[in-house]
Design a protein around this motif. Structure first.
Motif, short mmCIF file in Angstrom:
data_model
loop_
_atom_site.label_atom_id
_atom_site.label_comp_id
_atom_site.label_asym_id
_atom_site.label_seq_id
_atom_site.Cartn_x
_atom_site.Cartn_y
_atom_site.Cartn_z
N PHE A 49 0.82 -1.21 0.00
CA PHE A 49 0.00 0.00 0.00
C PHE A 49 0.86 1.27 0.00
O PHE A 49 0.56 2.23 -0.72
CB PHE A 49 -0.93 0.02 1.22
N THR A 50 1.91 1.28 0.81
CA THR A 50 2.70 2.51 0.98
C THR A 50 3.76 2.71 -0.10
O THR A 50 4.06 3.85 -0.47
CB THR A 50 3.37 2.53 2.35
N CYS A 51 4.33 1.62 -0.61
CA CYS A 51 5.48 1.73 -1.51
C CYS A 51 5.17 1.37 -2.96
O CYS A 51 5.90 1.79 -3.86
CB CYS A 51 6.64 0.86 -1.02
N GLN A 63 -8.82 -0.16 3.21
CA GLN A 63 -8.07 -1.40 3.32
C GLN A 63 -6.74 -1.18 4.03
O GLN A 63 -6.31 -2.04 4.82
CB GLN A 63 -7.85 -1.97 1.92
N PHE A 64 -6.09 -0.06 3.79
CA PHE A 64 -4.85 0.26 4.48
C PHE A 64 -5.08 0.36 5.99
O PHE A 64 -4.29 -0.17 6.79
CB PHE A 64 -4.26 1.56 3.95
N ASN A 65 -6.15 1.03 6.38
CA ASN A 65 -6.45 1.18 7.81
C ASN A 65 -6.81 -0.16 8.45
O ASN A 65 -6.49 -0.39 9.62
CB ASN A 65 -7.58 2.19 8.00
N LEU A 66 -7.45 -1.04 7.69
CA LEU A 66 -7.73 -2.38 8.21
C LEU A 66 -6.43 -3.14 8.45
O LEU A 66 -6.26 -3.79 9.50
CB LEU A 66 -8.62 -3.14 7.23
N ARG A 302 -8.07 -3.74 -7.56
CA ARG A 302 -7.26 -4.02 -8.75
C ARG A 302 -5.86 -3.45 -8.59
O ARG A 302 -4.87 -4.08 -9.01
CB ARG A 302 -7.92 -3.41 -9.98
N ASN A 303 -5.76 -2.26 -7.98
CA ASN A 303 -4.45 -1.65 -7.77
C ASN A 303 -3.57 -2.52 -6.88
O ASN A 303 -2.36 -2.64 -7.11
CB ASN A 303 -4.60 -0.26 -7.15
N PHE A 304 -4.17 -3.13 -5.85
CA PHE A 304 -3.40 -4.00 -4.97
C PHE A 304 -2.90 -5.23 -5.72
O PHE A 304 -1.75 -5.65 -5.55
CB PHE A 304 -4.24 -4.42 -3.77
N ILE A 305 -3.77 -5.80 -6.57
CA ILE A 305 -3.36 -6.98 -7.35
C ILE A 305 -2.20 -6.63 -8.28
O ILE A 305 -1.21 -7.37 -8.36
CB ILE A 305 -4.55 -7.52 -8.16
N LYS A 306 -2.31 -5.50 -8.97
CA LYS A 306 -1.24 -5.08 -9.88
C LYS A 306 0.05 -4.83 -9.13
O LYS A 306 1.13 -5.25 -9.55
CB LYS A 306 -1.66 -3.81 -10.63
N ALA A 307 -0.05 -4.12 -7.99
CA ALA A 307 1.14 -3.83 -7.19
C ALA A 307 1.74 -5.12 -6.62
O ALA A 307 2.96 -5.27 -6.56
CB ALA A 307 0.79 -2.87 -6.05
#
Length: 341
Positions: A49-51, A63-66, A302-307
């Motif tokens: 999430f951060t990098c 999701q980041f806060n979770l 989707r962004n998490f999957i790509k990252a």
């Protein structure tokens, strides 16, 4: 009253006294393993999430806060494991106990509230995708999360202040049913927690995901994209409901049974001790939530999957490069040896 009556009364009193008992060492081992795995998974998720994700949407903020609420419990896990290993005797002092209670409160309540907000967000973005909503705005969601963290910290401090360490049968007790002087506080706090942090969030999540399931059932199955969206959404629904039903509901039910039994039937010592062991087992079960939540990020963003995939590629490229350097170095060393000889 005869001497025999006094002896019988004394024996009954001793029999009715529920002394703390040591828990099995397997609880400490499993506890450490579960939260260690949770730390690895959530630590990796926070790094992604951060990098690796440069543009967040409102869903990524939730999701980041979770993930953050799941990760904060890990540093205190050794204290719980040591408590089990030391015959259920808390030796770390009052401040450490209150800190443990505060962090536990923030962890569990934070996980529940952010899971609930994710279900609401998913419901709004899929079922009411054409309607404007504050939950779709990243700025509003950030402010909402900041307010929730402040609220959780205040509640956690209040819980820690109201539930200090007590000494029962020469055993230091921290957050256990053996704290007789705190049973009224436990009774009230339990039912507040059970309703506001279990029943209400579960009801909201079931409503949101039932509407979501009804909505995605109408997606065109002949479309590859539609089938993909439907599959991921159904998996996400299943994971969230499993987390609530498997991780949080048993913990709240067993805790409620324990405080009710302690308040109204304190003489049922064997039942109380069995409920205490069951509660710790449910506590470990609740820790599995930390291991399941990363699946929500994978199916919900989707962004998490790509990252995530790009991170694996980067790690794979680095390993390949390192292996190539090592093999080249070995080849050079061999050539040098052969030349010299």
């Amino acid at each position: 009253m005869t001497s025999d009556s006094l002896v019988n009364s004394s024996n009954a009193s001793l029999k009715d006294t529920c002394s703390p008992e040591a828990q099995h060492m397997s609880l400490a081992v499993i506890l450490c393993l579960v939260y260690l795995l949770g730390l690895l998974l959530n630590g990796f998720s926070l790094w992604v999430f951060t990098c690796r994700i440069h543009k967040w949407n409102s869903g990524a903020v939730l999701q980041f806060n979770l993930a953050l609420s799941d990760a904060i419990i890990t540093p205190l896990t050794p204290l719980m494991a040591a408590y089990f290993a030391m015959d259920s005797n808390w030796i770390f002092g009052n401040f450490a106990c209150q800190l443990k209670i505060a962090v536990l409160s923030i962890h569990f309540k934070g996980s529940v509230v952010f899971l609930t907000l994710i279900s609401i967000h998913r419901y709004i973005t899929v079922v009411h995708f054409k309607r404007p909503s504050l939950m779709k705005r990243k700025t509003f969601v950030k402010k909402l999360c900041a307010g929730i963290w402040c609220f959780l910290i205040i509640i956690g401090i209040a819980y820690g202040w109201m539930l200090p360490v007590t000494t029962e049968e020469n055993h230091g007790q921290c957050l256990t049913i053996h704290q007789t002087t705190l049973i009224d506080a436990y009774f009230v706090l339990n039912f507040v927690t059970f309703f506001f942090w279990c029943i209400l969030p579960l009801t909201i999540s079931v409503f949101c995901y039932s509407r979501l399931a009804s909505s995605i059932s109408r997606i065109n199955r002949n479309s590859v994209q539609g089938q993909l969206v439907k599959t991921k959404s159904l998996r996400m629904i299943g994971i969230c409901l499993v987390i609530f039903g498997l991780c949080f509901l048993p913990l709240n039910v067993v805790r409620t049974l324990g405080v009710v039994m302690k308040k109204y039937h304190p003489e049922r010592c064997r039942v109380l001790l069995q409920l205490e062991t069951a509660y710790y087992a449910c506590y470990i079960l609740a820790g599995i939530n930390c291991c399941l939540d990363p699946l929500i990020y994978f199916f919900g963003s989707r962004n998490f999957i790509k990252a995530f995939r790009s991170s694996l590629r980067v790690i794979g490229i680095k390993r390949t490069a390192e292996n190539k350097i090592e093999s080249d170095t070995l080849s050079v060393n061999r050539n040098v040896i052969f030349t010299v000889s």
